[in-house]
Motif scaffolding. Structure first.
Motif, short mmCIF file in Angstrom:
data_model
loop_
_atom_site.label_atom_id
_atom_site.label_comp_id
_atom_site.label_asym_id
_atom_site.label_seq_id
_atom_site.Cartn_x
_atom_site.Cartn_y
_atom_site.Cartn_z
N MET A 151 -4.13 141.83 120.54
CA MET A 151 -3.04 141.32 121.32
C MET A 151 -3.34 141.58 122.80
SD MET A 151 1.02 142.06 120.91
CE MET A 151 1.24 143.67 121.63
N ALA A 152 -3.21 140.57 123.59
CA ALA A 152 -3.46 140.70 125.02
C ALA A 152 -2.38 141.55 125.67
CB ALA A 152 -3.50 139.32 125.66
N LEU A 153 -2.78 142.28 126.68
CA LEU A 153 -1.81 143.11 127.40
C LEU A 153 -0.93 142.25 128.30
CD1 LEU A 153 -3.90 146.17 128.67
CD2 LEU A 153 -2.24 146.12 126.83
N SER A 154 0.33 142.62 128.38
CA SER A 154 1.22 141.96 129.33
C SER A 154 0.82 142.41 130.73
CB SER A 154 2.67 142.35 129.06
OG SER A 154 2.86 143.74 129.34
N ALA A 155 1.33 141.72 131.73
CA ALA A 155 1.03 142.07 133.11
C ALA A 155 1.49 143.50 133.42
CB ALA A 155 1.67 141.08 134.06
N THR A 156 2.64 143.87 132.88
CA THR A 156 3.16 145.22 133.13
C THR A 156 2.29 146.27 132.46
OG1 THR A 156 5.39 144.31 133.26
CG2 THR A 156 5.21 146.68 132.97
N ALA A 157 1.87 146.01 131.23
CA ALA A 157 1.00 146.96 130.53
C ALA A 157 -0.35 147.07 131.24
CB ALA A 157 0.80 146.54 129.08
N ALA A 158 -0.87 145.96 131.72
CA ALA A 158 -2.14 145.98 132.46
C ALA A 158 -1.99 146.81 133.73
CB ALA A 158 -2.59 144.56 132.79
N HIS A 159 -0.84 146.69 134.38
CA HIS A 159 -0.58 147.50 135.58
C HIS A 159 -0.63 148.99 135.23
CE1 HIS A 159 1.46 149.16 139.08
NE2 HIS A 159 2.29 149.74 138.23
N HIS A 160 0.03 149.37 134.14
CA HIS A 160 0.03 150.79 133.74
C HIS A 160 -1.37 151.26 133.37
CE1 HIS A 160 4.31 151.33 134.01
NE2 HIS A 160 4.55 150.34 133.17
N ARG A 161 -2.13 150.41 132.72
CA ARG A 161 -3.51 150.78 132.36
C ARG A 161 -4.35 150.98 133.61
NH1 ARG A 161 -7.07 146.92 128.67
NH2 ARG A 161 -7.06 145.76 130.61
N ALA A 219 4.99 153.12 126.17
CA ALA A 219 6.32 152.50 126.06
C ALA A 219 6.23 150.99 126.28
CB ALA A 219 7.28 153.13 127.07
N GLU A 220 5.45 150.56 127.24
CA GLU A 220 5.32 149.13 127.52
C GLU A 220 4.62 148.41 126.36
OE1 GLU A 220 6.07 145.65 129.23
OE2 GLU A 220 6.81 147.57 129.93
N ARG A 221 3.60 149.04 125.80
CA ARG A 221 2.91 148.42 124.66
C ARG A 221 3.83 148.34 123.45
NH1 ARG A 221 -3.06 150.49 123.91
NH2 ARG A 221 -3.01 148.72 122.51
N LEU A 222 4.67 149.35 123.25
CA LEU A 222 5.65 149.30 122.17
C LEU A 222 6.63 148.15 122.41
CD1 LEU A 222 7.04 150.38 119.62
CD2 LEU A 222 8.23 152.02 121.10
N ALA A 223 7.13 148.04 123.63
CA ALA A 223 8.07 146.96 123.96
C ALA A 223 7.42 145.59 123.74
CB ALA A 223 8.55 147.09 125.40
N ASP A 224 6.17 145.45 124.15
CA ASP A 224 5.45 144.18 123.94
C ASP A 224 5.34 143.87 122.45
OD1 ASP A 224 5.11 143.97 126.70
OD2 ASP A 224 2.98 144.53 126.66
N HIS A 225 5.02 144.89 121.67
CA HIS A 225 4.87 144.69 120.22
C HIS A 225 6.21 144.29 119.59
CE1 HIS A 225 3.23 145.10 116.22
NE2 HIS A 225 4.25 145.87 115.91
#
Length: 93
Positions: free
Chosen positions: A1-11, A37-43
């Motif tokens: 699963m591709a990272l969302s923009a917010t998750a990419a920012h955190h990474r 938390a962001e990856r959980l929300a994305d999932h």
């Protein structure tokens, strides 16, 4: 699963902090927590988009998991999340 923009920012923030901070640095620890938390929300968003609508009871049960945070499995009996049957060996339902 591709990272969302917010998750990419955190990474990216973790990568930047990791260059100059120790693993126990509070800001680095917070950045790791925020990414999880962001990856959980994305999932959750993806699962909900692909699933039939949840009942009110299902939504409440899932929300209860998030409200209580991590607790030993035995402590989940009050939420109806642990198997409390005396004839069963096991864990969560």
């Amino acid at each position: 699963m591709a990272l969302s923009a917010t998750a990419a920012h955190h990474r990216a923030k973790i990568a930047a902090l990791s260059r100059s901070r120790t693993a126990d640095d509070p800001e680095l620890i917070a950045a790791h927590r925020d990414l999880r938390a962001e990856r959980l929300a994305d999932h959750v968003q993806k699962v909900l988009a692909d699933a039939p609508p949840l009942t009110d009871a299902q939504r409440e049960r899932i929300a209860a998991l998030l409200r209580v945070g991590p607790r030993p499995q035995a402590d989940h009996a009050d939420l109806g999340l642990a198997d409390t049957s005396p004839n069963q060996v096991g864990g969560d339902v």
